[in-house]
Write an enzyme that holds these catalytic residues in place. Structure first.
Site, PDB file in Angstrom:
ATOM      1  N   HIS A  27      -2.924  46.146  26.078  1.00 38.37           N
ATOM      2  CA  HIS A  27      -1.737  45.879  26.900  1.00 38.37           C
ATOM      3  C   HIS A  27      -2.015  45.918  28.389  1.00 38.37           C
ATOM      4  CE1 HIS A  27      -0.357  47.624  23.035  1.00 38.37           C
ATOM      5  NE2 HIS A  27       0.301  46.491  23.044  1.00 38.37           N
ATOM      6  N   GLU A  39       2.522  47.105  28.912  1.00 34.90           N
ATOM      7  CA  GLU A  39       2.089  45.870  29.580  1.00 34.90           C
ATOM      8  C   GLU A  39       2.851  45.675  30.893  1.00 34.90           C
ATOM      9  OE1 GLU A  39       2.028  42.180  27.266  1.00 34.90           O
ATOM     10  OE2 GLU A  39       2.446  41.121  29.133  1.00 34.90           O
ATOM     11  N   CYS A  52       2.391  34.458  25.386  1.00 39.42           N
ATOM     12  CA  CYS A  52       1.088  33.957  24.936  1.00 39.42           C
ATOM     13  C   CYS A  52       1.208  33.050  23.714  1.00 39.42           C
ATOM     14  CB  CYS A  52       0.162  35.128  24.644  1.00 39.42           C
ATOM     15  SG  CYS A  52       0.557  35.933  23.098  1.00 39.42           S
TER      16      CYS A  52
HETATM   17  S1  SF4 Z   1      -3.037  37.205  22.429  1.00 39.19           S
HETATM   18 FE1  SF4 Z   1      -0.909  37.659  23.063  1.00 39.19          FE
HETATM   19  S2  SF4 Z   1      -0.109  39.170  21.612  1.00 39.19           S
HETATM   20 FE2  SF4 Z   1      -2.321  39.106  21.418  1.00 39.19          FE
HETATM   21  S3  SF4 Z   1      -3.031  40.773  22.725  1.00 39.19           S
HETATM   22 FE3  SF4 Z   1      -3.120  38.864  23.922  1.00 39.19          FE
HETATM   23  S4  SF4 Z   1      -1.186  38.759  24.995  1.00 39.19           S
HETATM   24 FE4  SF4 Z   1      -0.943  40.292  23.367  1.00 39.19          FE
END
Ligand code: SF4
Length: 353
Positions: free
Chosen positions: A102, A154, A222
């Site tokens: 995070h 985060e 994401c």
């Molecule tokens: S890909 Fe997305 S959900 Fe997975 S750790 Fe990275 S930011 Fe978090």
């Protein structure tokens, strides 16, 4: 030294086979299994980083906060010798510490360095991208409206990059009360694991108040969060009941329950383990949707499918809405120490759905 280990609120209950009954329903019992689901590239990398650190340096390896928000992953790593702490001052000087997926604020990195810790930064590269955006916009003297959940690690990490420039926006309703210095110099950024639809609603309302609001250079939510939400939307169109495997503090898992309910599921529940599924959830249910959050190992989904099969849901139909093949290399601090490691896990990446 105060060595507070992060407590695990849901201890694993031993599995009990045959717990769910195969009760009759009107139609054909089936499972709609969302794909993609489960581990994303950032989680995979972070978990493998702790495993590799334990292998290479030996136990204990300290981890600041839960490496990923999943109780099973954390307790499994604890069994292997990881010690989870809340802050770096709980770690003995000179020890190895891994920062979670995070992300951390610069003040945490500095505190670890001052304590002489050997830090391995397992922050997901997609979170790091948001940190960089925060730094850049703060440097250009923008006010950053950070859409995210107060207290989430985060959000604390991203806000910590430029605390004087960041205002947190927790929900669309917060928009009305936000005060900014210069309404013509505002940009929005977001946590990576939010509901896409709710975030877009927040942005719409922000833009109503601040017409010159600037967008981030690319999506902050994401790919993994977006893909899992698209898949569960499709599943929820047909599934009467949706079960999401994931932990209560996993933002993206909790969002999957909400998205399922908003898109047609009559009921949706989140469970850490299959044995939390209640018989009454299945009463009269023909189609069960199943998915899992981005921090959930596939073994937990398989256990749920096994239990559902015992309850008569043996027909498992995959509902696939995207392919995922992204992989991240391990944190650079670890790669440097692992020279010569040639196996697949040195690169990250496994457990694809
Ligand atoms: S890909 Fe997305 S959900 Fe997975 S750790 Fe990275 S930011 Fe978090």
């Amino acid at each position: 030294m105060n060595e507070t280990i992060i407590s695990l609120p849901v201890p694993r209950i031993p599995r009990q086979r045959g717990r769910l009954k195969n009760t009759p329903v009107v139609g054909h019992k089936r499972v709609l299994l969302a794909a993609p689901r489960g581990y994303c590239a950032g989680v995979d990398r972070a978990v493998v980083a702790v495993e590799k650190a334990l292998e290479h340096y030996g136990a204990p390896v300290y981890v600041r906060k839960q490496i990923v928000h999943n109780i099973h992953v954390v307790s499994t790593l604890e069994e292997q010798g990881a010690i989870f702490v809340d802050e770096v001052d709980q770690v003995p000087a000179g020890a190895h510490i891994v920062f979670s997926a995070h992300g951390v604020a610069p003040s945490v990195v500095q505190a670890a360095a001052e304590r002489g810790l050997h830090a391995i930064d397992a922050t997901c590269p997609l979170v790091t991208k948001v940190h960089r955006e925060a730094v850049r916009f703060a440097r250009d003297d923008f006010e950053i409206l950070l859409i995210g959940h107060e207290g989430h690690e985060e959000v604390e990490g991203t806000a910590g990059e430029a605390p004087e420039h960041v205002t947190l926006v927790g929900s669309p309703d917060d928009v009305d009360t936000i005060q900014v210095r210069d309404p013509d110099k505002v940009v929005w950024l977001s946590q990576t694991t939010l509901s896409v639809d709710e975030t877009m609603e927040t942005v719409r309302r922000l833009r109503e108040r601040f017409p010159n609001l600037q967008d981030p250079p690319s999506d902050d939510i994401c790919y993994a969060t977006q893909n899992r939400q698209v898949a569960i939307k499709k599943v929820a169109e047909e599934a009467e009941l949706v079960i999401v495997v994931g932990s209560a503090n996993s933002s993206n898992s909790v969002r999957l329950v909400e998205v399922a309910l908003e898109n047609g599921a009559r009921a949706a529940y989140r469970v850490d383990y299959a044995n939390e599924v209640k018989q009454e959830w299945l009463d009269g249910v023909e189609s069960v949707g199943v998915t899992s959050g981005a921090s959930v190992p596939e073994v937990l989904v398989q256990e749920l499918l096994d239990d559902l099969a015992e309850a008569g849901y043996t027909d498992v139909q995959r509902v696939k809405t995207a392919e995922e093949d992204l992989m991240f290399s391990l944190p650079k601090e670890l790669r440097k120490d692992l020279t010569g490691a040639r196996d697949e896990r040195a690169l990250g990446g496994r457990n694809r759905s």
